[in-house]
Scaffold this active site. Structure first.
Site, PDB file in Angstrom:
ATOM      1  N   ARG A 262      10.100  -5.194  20.279  1.00 22.29           N
ATOM      2  CA  ARG A 262      10.687  -5.198  18.938  1.00 22.29           C
ATOM      3  C   ARG A 262      11.339  -3.853  18.633  1.00 22.29           C
ATOM      4  O   ARG A 262      10.758  -2.804  18.873  1.00 22.29           O
ATOM      5  CB  ARG A 262       9.603  -5.497  17.891  1.00 22.29           C
ATOM      6  N   GLU A 349      -3.059  -6.313   9.701  1.00 23.13           N
ATOM      7  CA  GLU A 349      -2.606  -7.574  10.315  1.00 23.13           C
ATOM      8  C   GLU A 349      -2.806  -7.538  11.827  1.00 23.13           C
ATOM      9  O   GLU A 349      -2.370  -6.617  12.507  1.00 23.13           O
ATOM     10  CB  GLU A 349      -1.131  -7.756   9.977  1.00 23.13           C
ATOM     11  N   ARG A 391      -3.332  -4.215  18.973  1.00 25.34           N
ATOM     12  CA  ARG A 391      -4.089  -3.983  17.745  1.00 25.34           C
ATOM     13  C   ARG A 391      -5.557  -4.334  17.941  1.00 25.34           C
ATOM     14  O   ARG A 391      -6.436  -3.709  17.328  1.00 25.34           O
ATOM     15  CB  ARG A 391      -3.473  -4.779  16.592  1.00 25.34           C
TER      16      ARG A 391
END
Length: 427
Positions: A262, A349, A391
RNA sequence: GGAGAGAUGGCUGAGUGGUCUAAAGCGCUCGCCUCGAAAGCGAGUGGGUGGGUAGUCCCUGCCCCGUGAGUUCGAAUCUCACUCUCUCCGCCA
């Protein structure tokens, strides 16, 4: 993409959906106007084509009988020119119409709370208690660097900012997480494992909704039609692009690991330290193709499948539901599982689970035949991370850190780590 | 990268300018036959998008033979470009 018929029959519903998302509803009138123009042109063009077809048959018959066809041929020459002009105009109008439709977001489901941005998302439920530390917990980037399992400096040298090198037990932990997640989803949740290409063409990106609107978020390979995947959602959903599936195949559940790339164009200065926001990260993704009437129960199950990973890893989390202003371009409804991150002092998130209804299916032409002989209908597509590996890695380091700087490996991962129970400093 | 061959309906495969609204076969669906099945016989069997209509029934038009452009009154058929597939050679993990 929304069904053009919705703009004809319920334009107000589309306008209201856009307003709830905080977007301008004026585009609806543009669509309606172009649609009417297109149909008027089609009616005119098709009646001319009908005449041409009939007369061409007449000419063939007359020539066979040796009759003179000069006058008819001359007339048809003009008719053909006129058809050509109308066809060209239709193409222009359809191009404009398509461009508008591809840029209009999905309609949020009625159960989605109305709100302007992420501050109005709502917490659905929580699991686990954030741990009380009897020492000052460190952020994962310090823990990882001190243990010698994360190397940001060398990643900056060999590539640049927002990249990382995993070393030793760190590299193994990444591999362990990927294998563990895929094993749970295939063995216990009924998903079929897929290993897709990490480069996809433009049509695939349009199919799932990344393009044409979000080009700046993507990495594109120069002089080719190929983009690096920002998520496995793209190649896996496009597996069935332009297919008519058999009803007996549904529901289809896929799980896929890919690296994700990304550009993070709008995120300059945000989350600059650590693993939270990288240009390249690993993710295990869940993708479903289902019958429309089942898609909302399938969404709840999908969230449950992602949660199961967090529970097995013993990571405290909560489930947020996105409001209309934060629900994502292609999604009708979206839940974000968020993991407790001690360094941030809040939930972060770690997954995102969406029901796209037929929005992607219409773009990508993914249909099914409800019963033998019936007309094909669009499936509903869903996907969710299960989970984002980088994450998860960060959350394990932070939540399982000890006062001496070592990190306890969650029980579920020990077999995947070759029996290792604690990560100690690497040379 | 070089040379060659090819792309037609769910599949195989015919079709080189005008009843192609695409032959034939296979498959599939339904019917007849049968206690049941097979075989046999008969019928049907794609997608898209418009119009008529309250209507996914029905009636009707247009488009689709890899994609796009062109020639022609008329294109699966002729011309050009592109894409993809296959074979051989070269390179290569």
């Amino acid at each position: 993409m929304l069904d053009i018929r919705l703009f004809r029959s319920e334009p107000d519903r589309v306008r209201q959906a856009l307003v709830k998302r905080g977007e301008e509803p004026g585009v609806v009138d543009d669509v309606v106007r172009l649609d009417e123009k297109r149909r008027a042109l089609l009616v005119e063009g098709e009646s001319l084509k009908r005449r041409r077809n009939q007369v061409s048959e007449d000419i063939a018959r007359m020539k066979k009988q040796g009759q003179d066809t000069g006058a008819l041929v001359a007339e048809m020459r003009e008719v053909s020119d006129r058809i050509k002009a109308i066809d060209e105009e239709v193409r222009g109008v359809e191009g404009e119409l398509q461009a508008l439709l591809l840029a209009i977001p999905n309609i949020p489901h009625d159960s989605v709370p109305v709100g302007k941005d992420e501050t109005e998302n709502i917490e659905v439920r929580r699991w686990g208690e954030p741990r009380q530390f009897d020492f000052k917990p460190k952020p994962h980037w310090d823990i990882g660097v001190n243990l010698g399992i994360l190397d940001f400096d060398r990643a900056r040298k060999i590539t640049g900012a927002r990249f990382v090198v995993y070393r030793g037990a760190g590299a193994r932990l990444v591999r362990a997480l990927i294998s563990f997640m895929i094993d749970v989803h295939t063995r216990d949740h009924g998903y079929k494992e897929i290993y897709p290409p990490f480069l996809v063409n433009r049509d695939s990106m349009v199919g799932t909704g990344q393009l044409p609107k979000f080009e700046e978020d993507l990495f594109k390979c120069r002089d080719t039609d190929y983009y690096l995947v920002p998520t496995a959602e793209v190649p896996v959903t496009n597996l069935h692009r332009d297919e008519v599936l058999d009803a007996s195949q549904l529901p289809i559940y896929y799980v896929a690991y890919t690296a994700c790339f990304r550009a993070e164009a709008g995120a300059a200065g945000r989350d600059t330290r650590g693993l939270i926001r990288q240009h390249e990260f690993d993710k295990v993704e869940l993708v479903k193709f289902v019958r429309p009437e089942t898609s909302y129960e399938e969404l709840e199950k999908l969230v449950g499948d992602a949660e199961d990973i967090l529970r097995r890893l013993g990571l405290p989390y909560r489930i947020s539901q996105m409001c209309t202003g934060d629900v994502g371009f292609a999604a009708a409804k979206k839940y974000d599982p968020e993991v407790w991150m001690p360094s941030y002092g809040r939930y972060v998130e770690i997954s995102s689970c969406s029901n796209f209804e037929d929005f992607q299916a219409r773009r990508a032409g993914i249909r099914f035949r409800p019963s033998a002989g019936a007309k094909p209908e669009y499936v509903h597509t869903l996907n969710g991370s299960g989970l984002a590996v980088g994450r998860t890695f960060a959350a394990i380091l932070e939540n399982y850190q000890q006062a001496d700087g070592t990190v306890v490996i969650p029980d579920a991962l020990v077999p995947y780590m070759g029996g290792m129970k604690v990560i100690t400093p690497e040379r």
